[in-house]
Scaffold this active site. Structure first.
Site, PDB file in Angstrom:
ATOM      1  N   CYS A   1      -1.522 -21.132 -23.778  1.00 48.29           N
ATOM      2  CA  CYS A   1      -2.710 -20.556 -22.929  1.00 48.29           C
ATOM      3  C   CYS A   1      -2.937 -21.432 -21.983  1.00 48.29           C
ATOM      4  O   CYS A   1      -2.248 -21.700 -20.922  1.00 48.29           O
ATOM      5  CB  CYS A   1      -3.731 -20.529 -23.901  1.00 48.29           C
TER       6      CYS A   1
ATOM      7  N   HIS B   1      -1.760 -17.263 -28.364  1.00 42.89           N
ATOM      8  CA  HIS B   1      -2.322 -18.426 -29.246  1.00 42.89           C
ATOM      9  C   HIS B   1      -2.774 -17.642 -30.346  1.00 42.89           C
ATOM     10  O   HIS B   1      -2.559 -16.376 -30.830  1.00 42.89           O
ATOM     11  CB  HIS B   1      -3.338 -19.205 -28.407  1.00 42.89           C
TER      12      HIS B   1
END
Length: 247
Positions: free
Chosen positions: A96, A193
């Site tokens: 991310c 994630h």
């Protein structure tokens, strides 16, 4: 022969969006289950200095834009060291916001973050475009189907780099190219994630094997584990997403 892997977790006190530190626990457990010793070190906002000399795996998680700005400032003096680590085949996973920080820059609606310049990639958030949110499935030639969760406003251009995988369902780097993440030597960057590795044991093992081969010339193969629960979680997501896509 006994083996030891040293893992460095960068700024878990700032970058832990959606429980990304679960990736560290997954790496750790899959080593210990194989009787491989593991040592996890951290760099934090208060104790931000770190040395990569004896580090085998580096993990950088995700955060919001202001968290990323803070971490970029903390890490700026280390960017040459990290780049040398990656260029020499050091193993790194960035998720991310951590993925976006690896590039040259990340433009937000409010400010521009100067990236670490580890990779020649750029990310940009455009207010008139929707956020890319939801479960995602990738196809990776080496480890098979990778599942995860993405939630990012930025569109990342990886240029000529190899992507982590082809998007089968979801958005990926920019919602247009059909690819997600990036792979460069032993570095993996991704928007996935939530955390990523527990649902993708083959990807976790790929990272671990790369680190062990880097460190030990006599290392062969990882011992097999009973991954029934992990693979069941992976398949459950795949089956449900594929059903939704066909409706």
């Amino acid at each position: 022969m006994s083996y030891l892997i040293n893992i460095l977790h960068l700024y878990p006190d700032i970058l832990n969006l959606y429980g990304d530190k679960g990736n560290i626990e997954c790496l750790k457990r899959r080593l210990l289950w194989r009787d491989i010793e593991v040592n996890v070190m951290t760099a934090t906002e208060k104790e931000s200095d770190f040395d990569l000399t004896d580090i085998d795996i580096v993990f950088l998680g995700g955060g919001n834009d202001r968290d990323m700005l803070k971490v970029s400032e903390l890490m700026f003096g280390k960017k040459d060291e990290i780049k040398e680590y990656v260029n020499n085949g050091g193993v790194m996973l960035a998720c991310c916001g951590g993925f976006q920080l690896l590039g040259k820059s990340y433009k937000t609606p409010e400010f521009e973050i100067e990236g670490l310049g580890i990779l020649d990639i750029t990310s940009e958030f455009k207010e008139n475009e929707k956020r890319l949110i939801g479960d995602i499935i990738l196809e990776n030639d080496e480890v098979g189907k990778i599942v995860g969760f993405e939630n990012h406003g930025a569109r990342t251009n990886i240029g000529e780099y190899q992507p982590l995988g082809k998007v089968l369902s979801g958005y990926g780097n920019d919602g247009k190219s059909g690819f997600e993440g990036v792979v460069c030597k032993n570095l993996t960057g991704t928007n996935l994630h939530g955390p990523l590795l527990p649902k993708n044991p083959m990807l976790c093992d790929k990272i671990l094997k790369s680190a062990l081969i880097n460190k030990y010339s006599d290392f062969g193969e990882l011992a097999s584990l009973d991954d029934f629960l992990e693979n069941s979680a992976n398949q459950y997501i795949i089956q449900n997403m594929m059903k939704s896509d066909t409706k």
